[in-house]
Design an enzyme around this catalytic site. Structure first.
Site, PDB file in Angstrom:
ATOM      1  CE1 TYR A  23      -3.256   2.929   0.726  1.00  0.00           C
ATOM      2  CE2 TYR A  23      -2.120   3.408   2.751  1.00  0.00           C
ATOM      3  CZ  TYR A  23      -2.902   3.773   1.882  1.00  0.00           C
ATOM      4  OH  TYR A  23      -3.653   5.129   1.972  1.00  0.00           O
ATOM      5  CE  LYS A  32      -2.736   6.646  -1.477  1.00  0.00           C
ATOM      6  NZ  LYS A  32      -3.814   7.391  -2.131  1.00  0.00           N
TER       7      LYS A  32
END
Length: 374
Positions: A157, A161
């Site tokens: 994640y 990002k």
């Protein structure tokens, strides 16, 4: 600057932050149209926005953010994009290809759609987790946009990002089909709380199962500064206003900003207690086991899951990196956002806590019934 007459696209519009931003745009700006882009458009969200819609046109766009044609259609005739949609995963339960496809490929395709369809303004919702904490758990107190912090991101994640944020900022100044130029910026909010937070509901459910005693997963000394969802939505509005302001466009464009507010620094576990104690919840005084044993337990759990992976995919509910995140002091200042964007928290800590606790109170009977019926 006002967003009057703008045609805005909001990705993840039916989500926790997206819905709050759409409502803020309806309440404060005379936008011509807001396009709600999501994988699934929830009818109850559209109905809930009717009371503040006014003359603004609300247009649902249901589809896949990895579909380039769908994105071009959604962006055609628009002037501004708020890109909030993402897969959030801190247990690494989502396959890398899936999270990369949504978080990175989706962002790249959306940027390309903006260039092809002459959308001149792009605000990206990033996260503090693109900064860390690093696997060593090095603390960071009142960090800012100039802070140097040695980090090797472990979560897929966080990595995706970070990649998407970099692509967004690099796209600033790209030439549009019309000959104009794209203006972009990224916002890095802290852990977001408030009405609609599934994370808070999950912690409350765990507390209900534990006889109204909240589980402690972080030591009291591991201070973080959560941020209220209403303040994060307002920061997006201020970023948009700044990017369309000719005097601020070059100052803000191509930059990222940390978004926090005046929520007192506290550990994640003690924050949960702060908003749930009025509902009768207490909290464990100490971690169930010393932190070092927690790490050892997670190591063996991760090893076991890795051994079993060729036969069955099991994701442990807790891993060493998540444990590090929960137990590392990691706080940031919003001073640069204040200086450049004119961002000042719209809601005080007292107001944010009251709204959050009242929402949790409204959900408590249903959560108790759901858990007791199992």
């Amino acid at each position: 600057m006002s967003l009057r007459g703008e045609v805005c696209v909001v990705t993840g519009a039916c989500g926790f932050l997206g819905e709050r931003l759409v409502r803020l745009l309806l309440e404060e700006e005379k936008t011509a149209e807001i396009r709600l882009l999501d994988k699934r458009i929830q009818l109850q969200v559209l109905q809930s926005l009717e009371d503040c819609r006014g003359d603004t046109k609300l247009t649902p766009f249901e589809g896949d953010i990895q579909d380039a044609d769908f994105l071009r259609k959604a962006c055609r005739g628009a002037s501004m994009v708020f890109h909030i949609a993402a897969i959030i995963d801190v247990t690494d339960s989502v396959e890398y290809s899936e999270i990369y496809g949504v978080n990175v490929k989706g962002t790249q395709l959306l940027l390309e759609a903006c260039i092809q369809e002459n959308v001149s303004t792009f605000i990206y919702t990033s996260t503090v987790e693109v900064m860390g904490p690093n696997p060593r758990g090095d603390p960071l107190i009142k960090g800012n946009e100039d802070t140097v912090y040695s980090s090797s991101l472990k979560f897929n994640y966080s990595k995706t990002k970070k990649d998407a944020e970099e692509r967004t900022l690099q796209a600033h100044g790209e030439v549009l089909q019309s000959g104009g130029r794209l203006a972009t910026c990224a916002l890095r909010p802290m852990y977001i709380y408030g009405e609609g937070s599934h994370f808070l509901l999950g912690h409350m459910d765990d507390g209900i199962r534990n006889r109204d005693v909240l589980l402690r997963m972080s030591v009291k000394e591991a201070l973080v500064n959560p941020v209220y969802v209403g303040n994060v939505a307002f920061a997006h509005l201020q970023a948009a206003r700044s990017l369309i302001d000719p005097q601020k466009r070059n100052t803000v464009g191509g930059k990222f900003y940390f978004i926090s507010d005046d929520t007192p620094p506290v550990s994640y576990s003690d924050f949960n207690h702060a908003v749930m104690s009025p509902l009768g919840f207490s909290i464990q005084e100490k971690l169930p086991v010393p932190l070092r044993f927690f790490y050892i337990f997670c190591f063996f759990l991760e090893t076991l899951c890795m051994i079993l992976r060729p036969f069955i995919r099991i994701t442990p509910p807790l891993n060493r990196q998540l444990l590090t995140m929960l137990n590392t002091t990691f706080t940031f200042s919003y001073q640069k956002a204040k200086n450049d964007l004119g961002y000042v928290p719209r809601y005080s800590w007292e107001e944010a806590r009251k709204c959050t606790t009242e929402w949790l109170a409204s959900q408590l009977p249903m959560e108790r019934e759901k858990i007791m019926s199992k």
